[in-house]
Design a protein around this motif. Structure first.
Motif, PDB file in Angstrom:
ATOM      1  N   ILE A   8       0.802  -1.242  -0.139  1.00  0.00           N
ATOM      2  CA  ILE A   8       0.014   0.025  -0.051  1.00  0.00           C
ATOM      3  C   ILE A   8       0.878   1.303   0.045  1.00  0.00           C
ATOM      4  N   THR A   9       2.008   1.097   0.696  1.00  0.00           N
ATOM      5  CA  THR A   9       2.749   2.602   0.864  1.00  0.00           C
ATOM      6  C   THR A   9       3.396   2.621  -0.332  1.00  0.00           C
ATOM      7  N   GLU A  10       4.050   1.544  -1.030  1.00  0.00           N
ATOM      8  CA  GLU A  10       4.773   1.716  -2.293  1.00  0.00           C
ATOM      9  C   GLU A  10       3.854   2.314  -3.414  1.00  0.00           C
ATOM     10  N   ALA A  11       2.754   1.690  -3.558  1.00  0.00           N
ATOM     11  CA  ALA A  11       1.674   2.209  -4.516  1.00  0.00           C
ATOM     12  C   ALA A  11       1.338   3.638  -4.138  1.00  0.00           C
ATOM     13  N   ALA A  12       0.951   3.931  -3.071  1.00  0.00           N
ATOM     14  CA  ALA A  12       0.657   5.339  -2.632  1.00  0.00           C
ATOM     15  C   ALA A  12       1.700   6.268  -2.962  1.00  0.00           C
ATOM     16  N   THR A  13       2.955   5.884  -2.599  1.00  0.00           N
ATOM     17  CA  THR A  13       3.951   6.940  -2.931  1.00  0.00           C
ATOM     18  C   THR A  13       4.142   6.999  -4.309  1.00  0.00           C
ATOM     19  N   LEU A  14       3.969   6.221  -5.119  1.00  0.00           N
ATOM     20  CA  LEU A  14       4.328   6.463  -6.764  1.00  0.00           C
ATOM     21  C   LEU A  14       2.847   7.341  -7.050  1.00  0.00           C
ATOM     22  N   LEU A  15       1.715   7.087  -6.608  1.00  0.00           N
ATOM     23  CA  LEU A  15       0.470   7.855  -7.123  1.00  0.00           C
ATOM     24  C   LEU A  15       0.646   9.113  -6.467  1.00  0.00           C
ATOM     25  N   PHE A  16       1.158   9.561  -5.416  1.00  0.00           N
ATOM     26  CA  PHE A  16       0.979  10.836  -4.707  1.00  0.00           C
ATOM     27  C   PHE A  16       2.221  11.525  -5.611  1.00  0.00           C
ATOM     28  N   LEU A  17       3.270  11.026  -6.030  1.00  0.00           N
ATOM     29  CA  LEU A  17       4.328  11.726  -6.732  1.00  0.00           C
ATOM     30  C   LEU A  17       3.838  11.784  -8.151  1.00  0.00           C
ATOM     31  N   TYR A 122      16.439  11.525   1.011  1.00  0.00           N
ATOM     32  CA  TYR A 122      15.009  12.175   1.504  1.00  0.00           C
ATOM     33  C   TYR A 122      14.216  12.520   0.092  1.00  0.00           C
ATOM     34  N   ALA A 123      14.248  11.632  -1.041  1.00  0.00           N
ATOM     35  CA  ALA A 123      13.871  11.583  -2.322  1.00  0.00           C
ATOM     36  C   ALA A 123      12.387  11.783  -2.144  1.00  0.00           C
ATOM     37  N   VAL A 124      11.739  10.786  -1.581  1.00  0.00           N
ATOM     38  CA  VAL A 124      10.144  10.808  -1.474  1.00  0.00           C
ATOM     39  C   VAL A 124       9.620  12.047  -0.797  1.00  0.00           C
ATOM     40  N   GLY A 125      10.365  12.299   0.309  1.00  0.00           N
ATOM     41  CA  GLY A 125       9.632  13.487   1.099  1.00  0.00           C
ATOM     42  C   GLY A 125       9.913  14.851   0.186  1.00  0.00           C
ATOM     43  N   CYS A 126      10.777  15.241  -0.490  1.00  0.00           N
ATOM     44  CA  CYS A 126      11.199  16.387  -1.097  1.00  0.00           C
ATOM     45  C   CYS A 126      10.256  16.599  -2.487  1.00  0.00           C
ATOM     46  N   LEU A 127      10.275  15.269  -2.974  1.00  0.00           N
ATOM     47  CA  LEU A 127       9.420  15.131  -4.337  1.00  0.00           C
ATOM     48  C   LEU A 127       7.965  15.190  -3.866  1.00  0.00           C
ATOM     49  N   PHE A 128       7.409  14.675  -2.876  1.00  0.00           N
ATOM     50  CA  PHE A 128       6.105  14.982  -2.384  1.00  0.00           C
ATOM     51  C   PHE A 128       5.663  16.442  -2.189  1.00  0.00           C
ATOM     52  N   ILE A 129       6.620  17.088  -1.368  1.00  0.00           N
ATOM     53  CA  ILE A 129       6.411  18.376  -1.214  1.00  0.00           C
ATOM     54  C   ILE A 129       6.473  19.157  -2.550  1.00  0.00           C
ATOM     55  N   GLU A 130       7.445  18.826  -3.468  1.00  0.00           N
ATOM     56  CA  GLU A 130       7.287  19.613  -4.726  1.00  0.00           C
ATOM     57  C   GLU A 130       6.279  19.229  -5.646  1.00  0.00           C
ATOM     58  N   LYS A 131       5.541  18.123  -5.469  1.00  0.00           N
ATOM     59  CA  LYS A 131       4.454  17.962  -6.553  1.00  0.00           C
ATOM     60  C   LYS A 131       2.991  18.260  -5.919  1.00  0.00           C
ATOM     61  N   ASN A 132       3.220  18.519  -4.688  1.00  0.00           N
ATOM     62  CA  ASN A 132       1.932  19.050  -3.817  1.00  0.00           C
ATOM     63  C   ASN A 132       1.811  20.179  -2.855  1.00  0.00           C
ATOM     64  N   GLN A 133       2.732  21.227  -3.616  1.00  0.00           N
ATOM     65  CA  GLN A 133       3.093  22.373  -2.698  1.00  0.00           C
ATOM     66  C   GLN A 133       1.924  23.099  -2.258  1.00  0.00           C
ATOM     67  N   PHE A 134       0.765  22.972  -3.443  1.00  0.00           N
ATOM     68  CA  PHE A 134      -0.241  23.835  -3.125  1.00  0.00           C
ATOM     69  C   PHE A 134      -1.305  23.434  -1.942  1.00  0.00           C
ATOM     70  N   GLU A 135      -1.349  22.178  -1.757  1.00  0.00           N
ATOM     71  CA  GLU A 135      -2.070  21.534  -0.786  1.00  0.00           C
ATOM     72  C   GLU A 135      -1.503  21.411   0.624  1.00  0.00           C
ATOM     73  N   PHE A 136       0.110  21.877   0.590  1.00  0.00           N
ATOM     74  CA  PHE A 136       0.727  21.356   1.798  1.00  0.00           C
ATOM     75  C   PHE A 136       1.696  22.726   1.885  1.00  0.00           C
ATOM     76  N   LYS A 137       1.044  23.895   2.265  1.00  0.00           N
ATOM     77  CA  LYS A 137       1.901  25.263   2.189  1.00  0.00           C
ATOM     78  C   LYS A 137       2.804  25.482   3.135  1.00  0.00           C
ATOM     79  N   PHE A 138       2.526  24.763   4.493  1.00  0.00           N
ATOM     80  CA  PHE A 138       3.651  24.729   5.527  1.00  0.00           C
ATOM     81  C   PHE A 138       4.891  24.176   5.143  1.00  0.00           C
TER      82      PHE A 138
END
Length: 220
Positions: A8-17, A122-138
């Motif tokens: 679940i975690t691996e699939a969600a990671t790819l989808l979120f990114l 820290y690739a996953v965390g950094c990419l997540f923030i980059e790809k979802n910056q408008f949803e996670f402004k902080f």
């Protein structure tokens, strides 16, 4: 962590990114690993909990090595965004330490190698923030500050190496530094998670190719 939670975690990671957190639904994650939506909810209370589970695992390498009470709820992740912000600060402090000491024993190859490893870690965390910056402004605000500090630190290192005569001079230092960072970022981060052509390329080979080309271009 159970095998199913890992899937679940691996699939969600790819989808979120790849398609973004907002566009990803629990049903998409379920379909990706061929289970029912109800099965996902057996392990996680919701999409937010899966997202925080992924981010916590990014900043804490030991996090996944435990038994979780299921379904995982967000009570487990109180303060996680502040933890990420603090980690971003700490990584820059650690990254710039050679500017203060050991400058003679630290060279351009060490810098590029360390920068690659840091981005990959820290690739996953950094990419997540980059790809979802408008949803996670902080997180996005802290990450933008982190990127600026990372660029400034890289520029200071390069200035030092140029002055020592181990790296060639650059007419536009900041732009050249940005180029180097973007090359490192693609090979250390995007290649594995958001590129369809090179996602199966081993990390050590990606690092070797990246370093060989950057060092060839700039090292004297």
């Amino acid at each position: 962590m159970t095998t199913r939670m890992k899937a679940i975690t691996e699939a969600a990671t790819l989808l979120f990114l790849r398609q973004g957190y907002a566009r990803t639904q629990i049903s998409h994650i379920a379909k990706a690993i061929d289970v029912s939506v109800g099965t996902i909810y057996h392990d996680f209370a919701g999409k937010k909990e899966i997202m925080h589970f992924v981010l916590k695992g990014t900043i804490d390498s030991e996090f996944y090595n435990q038994t979780f009470e299921r379904p995982v709820t967000d009570d487990l992740f109180i303060g996680v965004e502040n933890e990420i912000a603090a980690l971003l600060e700490d990584t820059i402090t650690d990254f710039e330490k050679h500017l203060i000491k050991d400058t003679d024993s630290y060279d351009f190859e060490d810098l590029i190698s360390d920068a690659f490893d840091l981005l990959a870690r820290y690739a996953v965390g950094c990419l997540f923030i980059e790809k979802n910056q408008f949803e996670f402004k902080f997180l996005a605000d802290h990450y933008k500050t982190h990127r600026r500090k990372f660029l400034d630190t890289m520029s200071k290192y390069l200035t030092s190496f140029i002055q020592k005569g181990t790296v060639r001079s650059m007419e536009h230092l900041e732009l050249s530094t940005t180029l180097i960072i973007e090359i490192l970022t693609w090979w250390a981060m995007d290649r594995q998670y958001t590129s369809f052509e090179t996602s199966d390329l081993p990390l050590d080979l990606a690092k070797k190719i990246c370093l060989d080309n950057i060092l060839s271009a700039y090292k004297i």
